[in-house]
Motif scaffolding. Sequence first.
Motif, PDB file in Angstrom:
ATOM      1  N   GLY A 314      22.716  34.729 -16.314  1.00 25.16           N
ATOM      2  CA  GLY A 314      23.582  35.971 -17.143  1.00 25.16           C
ATOM      3  C   GLY A 314      23.176  36.991 -15.846  1.00 25.16           C
ATOM      4  O   GLY A 314      23.982  38.105 -16.368  1.00 25.16           O
ATOM      5  N   GLU A 419      18.597  29.013 -27.054  1.00 29.86           N
ATOM      6  CA  GLU A 419      19.524  31.001 -26.598  1.00 29.86           C
ATOM      7  C   GLU A 419      21.027  30.213 -26.802  1.00 29.86           C
ATOM      8  O   GLU A 419      21.641  29.792 -26.784  1.00 29.86           O
ATOM      9  N   GLU A 422      26.559  32.612 -22.591  1.00 34.11           N
ATOM     10  CA  GLU A 422      26.590  33.507 -22.370  1.00 34.11           C
ATOM     11  C   GLU A 422      27.555  33.039 -20.491  1.00 34.11           C
ATOM     12  O   GLU A 422      27.942  31.924 -20.391  1.00 34.11           O
ATOM     13  N   HIS A 423      27.752  34.403 -20.322  1.00 37.20           N
ATOM     14  CA  HIS A 423      28.399  34.435 -19.369  1.00 37.20           C
ATOM     15  C   HIS A 423      28.113  33.660 -18.215  1.00 37.20           C
ATOM     16  O   HIS A 423      27.444  34.902 -17.944  1.00 37.20           O
ATOM     17  N   CYS A 424      27.859  32.603 -17.403  1.00 36.24           N
ATOM     18  CA  CYS A 424      27.323  32.354 -15.795  1.00 36.24           C
ATOM     19  C   CYS A 424      28.439  32.932 -15.060  1.00 36.24           C
ATOM     20  O   CYS A 424      29.648  32.691 -14.388  1.00 36.24           O
ATOM     21  N   VAL A 430      31.537  31.253 -19.713  1.00 37.90           N
ATOM     22  CA  VAL A 430      31.241  31.567 -20.785  1.00 37.90           C
ATOM     23  C   VAL A 430      30.569  29.733 -21.482  1.00 37.90           C
ATOM     24  O   VAL A 430      31.416  29.175 -21.340  1.00 37.90           O
TER      25      VAL A 430
END
Length: 515
Positions: A314, A419, A422-424, A430
């Motif tokens: 992220g 978790e 999330e955008h990688c 995402v």
Amino acid sequence: MASTEDGKERDFDVENRSLLTESRRAGGCSPLVREILHWTTHFLLLAVLAIVLMQQDSSSSTAAPTTQAGVQSGVQSEGLAEGIPAASPIETLGFAVKKGANVCSGHGTQHSAGSRSWCVCFDCWQGSDCQQPSSPCMAVAMPGDPIVFEDYWVRHDVDVRVGSGFKLGYLLEAGSMLDPFAELTEVLKALHGMVHNIDTTDTYFVFGGGGTHLLAASLYAHSKQLSGGKPPATPVKVWEKRPYFNGHSQAGTGFETAYFEWQNEKPSEAEAANVVEFVCGPNNPDGELREPEFTGSRVVWDMAYRWPFYTPIGKTHELGAHDIALFTMSKVTGHAGTRLGWAMTKDKELASFMRRWVSQTTLSVPRDTAYRATALFNHLVETKGAMFGEIGAMMARKWEVLTEIFSGSDRFDLQPSMEPPEHCLFEDKVKPPSPAYAWVRCVDVDASSCDEAPFDYFGNWVTFCGCAKVFKDAGVMSVTGESYGGTGAWTRIQLLQRQEDFDLLASKLRALVKP
């Protein structure tokens, strides 16, 4: 990586330049004479090299081969273990791995060294050709052994050959074109830059024999710096939020040194300046992305699992002035047996103290390790990280299976600290995390109920208590939560096994959770 012959020619070139330098200093030869001497020496050395290579070829062609019959009958020479066939004295071993439906009865991988070969069986199979089911059948999910990378490297063989006469002795010729660690540092900078997991700008690299080797080196370095380079009056306090990787607590307690001391209880905020805090992210065993608990503590970031197949990247991690970040080859390529770890810090003095620890414990990392690691990391960079996508897809499928198995269960709680997606930065999309381990709680269990079984890296007996015993009774060998600073109500299940062994694990978990 250059061949052995190329390496020899470079050695000769270096020697020639050294000789020419001495000649110029002497001032006794004209430029023309020096030029003639240079080329004469060069061709003579090349001629010597050609003769040596021809002699090697001649010896190889006239060598008596090791027959297959001899291998099967277990012919051995003095000093070899019984049943291990002897190699020809001049045999050059080539190590390889094969896998397929027709290999080891389809239940294992075939390993070979020269003319010898043997099978390594999957879980629940045994025999010389992995042809016999084993009983009792146990799915082994205890050690973090990264065999998940096996299929990729079997299909993408990166050949590294280091000649037996290449670079003998202790000296590394640091800073020269033959320094293996200079090239290794550069390829690691390129790899981290491609993945975006950490900023390597203005950092010092320290190499050790695996990430484990650098844990204590980090603690020693912080302790030395906090005490002004002298032995400390009192040990620095080492602490980590629970649950934690047991290797951290073992590093803090195993040496019984006056430099650092593990703390079972959290120190006070007033003591933060004398605290070294381990922060593992994603955390082993529960996958949580963590931040330091103290303000002003010294931080050792264990970033072994900060790679795209375990967690979305992220943000690019920025090191603080006195931070140390640790990585290990085992969790990014799977080559745990090669034993390479690396640390990064912006603090030159900390790097120097860490190198002193490495030097005093093992002298240095073997240069053969550095050559192999460089070739493998170069492959990752040159292929633009294609392996990350392949292994990431395997890990994602495993978590889909696990989530389906444990969903709706009122007896087990799977990964409560997972978790969110999330955008990688690396994959530019995402994605959810897919941790290397599953952290599971048994809702109603007797933590004092224990059993033993003969399994660990050294064949010792291991105790399974509480939740770990529940899984063992169902044919799954996991690690009790007490090993990670938790309680017996928890257990850790590793997910880094090959797909065949995971399929067995999934079937046993399904039978336990959804009978």
